[in-house]
Design an enzyme around this catalytic site. Structure first.
Site, mmCIF file in Angstrom:
data_model
loop_
_atom_site.group_PDB
_atom_site.id
_atom_site.type_symbol
_atom_site.label_atom_id
_atom_site.label_comp_id
_atom_site.label_asym_id
_atom_site.label_seq_id
_atom_site.Cartn_x
_atom_site.Cartn_y
_atom_site.Cartn_z
ATOM 1 C CB SER A 78 -0.967 -0.038 1.192
ATOM 2 O OG SER A 78 -1.998 0.902 1.038
ATOM 3 C CG ASP A 116 -6.720 -3.648 -3.287
ATOM 4 O OD1 ASP A 116 -7.456 -2.914 -2.599
ATOM 5 O OD2 ASP A 116 -5.486 -3.681 -3.164
ATOM 6 C CG HIS A 146 -5.566 -2.622 0.370
ATOM 7 N ND1 HIS A 146 -4.950 -2.212 -0.783
ATOM 8 C CD2 HIS A 146 -5.032 -1.868 1.363
ATOM 9 C CE1 HIS A 146 -4.091 -1.252 -0.517
ATOM 10 N NE2 HIS A 146 -4.107 -1.033 0.789
#
Length: 421
Positions: free
Chosen positions: A260, A359, A392
């Site tokens: 991320s 995601d 995610h």
């Protein structure tokens, strides 16, 4: 007392809704964060949830809960079985991506792992791996005097790292000598999280294999707007290169990884070696190059060049007011400087990019756009694995998907270390 709605206990409805959210997550920008927070754990815990749902359904049959409850249970079990199927497909997706990029080779052996560790969804550190915690890497020059003593105090507190290494001195492939280094940068929207909580399965695995792994904290937004974060990452790379020998590590091979926001910072560092604009605080000639990069589910473009609605909203409604604290039009050069996409060139190190197809925190098109451009300009290998059904932050838990992705990252990193130029 269990509430019953339409003849079905509320917990069955909740389980069905959580499972549906993971099987078919919403694409809406505003619903993405909530879907991610629920869907991520459900995805990675799906084998355990499937077992629990099957047991509960058996109890329901014994207690004759009714047709409606049985139908909801059956749909939930089917959905959770599909999540397990997608998780099991991760290994094939990773191996296929690496076969295409670096050639066919035998994936790393699983190695010995305690049964409790293998069954636990919570990462458990192997007995041969030790952790040296909270080592300061902060350099006073990293905080401009104009920022004041409060900023300096935050940097002194946050700019610390943990070192993971083998107690027995194991080295990759049974070799000897100094170990290659893996530097990890945590995520958390550039605003939170901590080095102690992310990528533990990867750090444990690589340390057990004989790598010296370094996981860092850094200054956080919005108190310390960007570029404070990349300055700290550059400081950490320079610190590792200067102190590697003290920990049995090889300063000539440093790989960098992160998820991320950590993927953004890792990629930006990998693509801007020795760029004076991003390391004005370091001495002239400080070597901040890395020899391989493994970003996962990252953001690579602060300028929204991809043109997607998600990218534009993220830039205007989050990155501008919270991360850079600047206007994306008036200060366009600063947004460009922060974008790994715009730094990609022929001398980029080998990359292995991973991203989940489901995601909802950062859409997979972000990685696809980055990989297409990187492959067009880089002379190095660019591997890209799209992980079926992954949300995610899939790698926070010790799951089927995480084990497969970690095995692939290990294969890539050991290839990169063995073929370095």
């Amino acid at each position: 007392m269990t509430r019953v709605t339409g003849g079905v206990p509320s917990r069955l409805w909740a389980g069905a809704a959580a499972t549906l959210n993971s099987v078919a997550p919403p694409s809406n920008y505003w619903l993405g964060a909530g879907s991610m927070m629920v869907g991520g754990p459900v995805n990675e815990l799906s084998p355990y949830l499937l077992g629990a749902s099957a047991a509960d359904a058996a109890v329901g049959v014994a207690r004759r809960r009714g047709a409606a409850s049985a139908a909801v249970s059956a749909l939930t079990i089917a959905g959770q079985a599909e999540l397990v199927r997608r998780a099991l497909a991760t290994g094939r997706a990773v191996d296929s991506a690496l076969d295409e990029a670096i050639g066919r080779s035998r994936p790393p052996a699983g190695g010995r792992e305690r049964l409790a560790a293998r069954l636990s969804p919570v990462p458990m550190r192997p007995g041969d791996v030790e952790v040296l915690r909270d080592i300061p890497y902060f350099g006073p020059a990293g905080v401009p005097a104009a920022d004041g003593p409060a900023a300096r105090a935050r940097a002194e507190k946050l700019c610390r790292l943990d070192v993971y290494r083998s107690r027995s001195g194991t080295r990759p492939g049974g070799g000897s000598g100094p170990a290659p280094v893996l530097l990890h940068v945590h995520g958390g929207m550039w605003m939170g999280s901590d080095k102690r909580y992310e990528a533990l399965p990867l750090l444990h695995r690589m340390a057990a294999r004989g790598w010296v792994c370094v996981s860092i904290n850094y200054r956080l937004c919005p108190k310390d707007p960007f570029p404070a974060q990349i300055l700290d990452v550059k400081s950490a790379i320079a610190w590792v290169r200067a102190h590697a020998a003290e920990y049995g590590a090889d300063p000539s091979f440093i790989a960098i990884t992160g998820g991320s926001a950590g993927a953004h910072l890792a990629s930006l560092a990998a693509l801007t070696p020795d760029d004076p604009r991003l390391q004005p605080h370091l001495a002239d000639g400080a070597d901040t190059s890395v020899q391989a990069a493994v970003p996962q589910y990252g953001i690579y473009d602060f300028t929204a060049q991809s043109g997607t609605a998600h990218a534009t909203k993220r830039r205007d409604r989050f990155l501008a007011p919270m991360i850079l604290k600047k206007d994306p039009v008036d200060d366009a050069a600063d947004f460009a400087l922060a974008s790994p996409l715009l730094h990609a060139d022929a001398v980029a190190p080998p990359f292995f990019v991973l991203h989940g197809t489901d995601d909802t925190g950062v859409e997979i098109d972000e990685s696809r756009h980055f990989v297409r451009h990187l492959r067009a300009v880089s002379d190095s290998v660019v591997a890209f694995a799209e992980l079926p059904g992954a949300q995610h932050a899939y790698d926070h838990l010790h799951s089927i998907r995480t084990r497969a992705s970690v095995r692939g990252i290990e294969r890539f990193l050991e290839w990169a270390a063995a073929t370095r130029t």
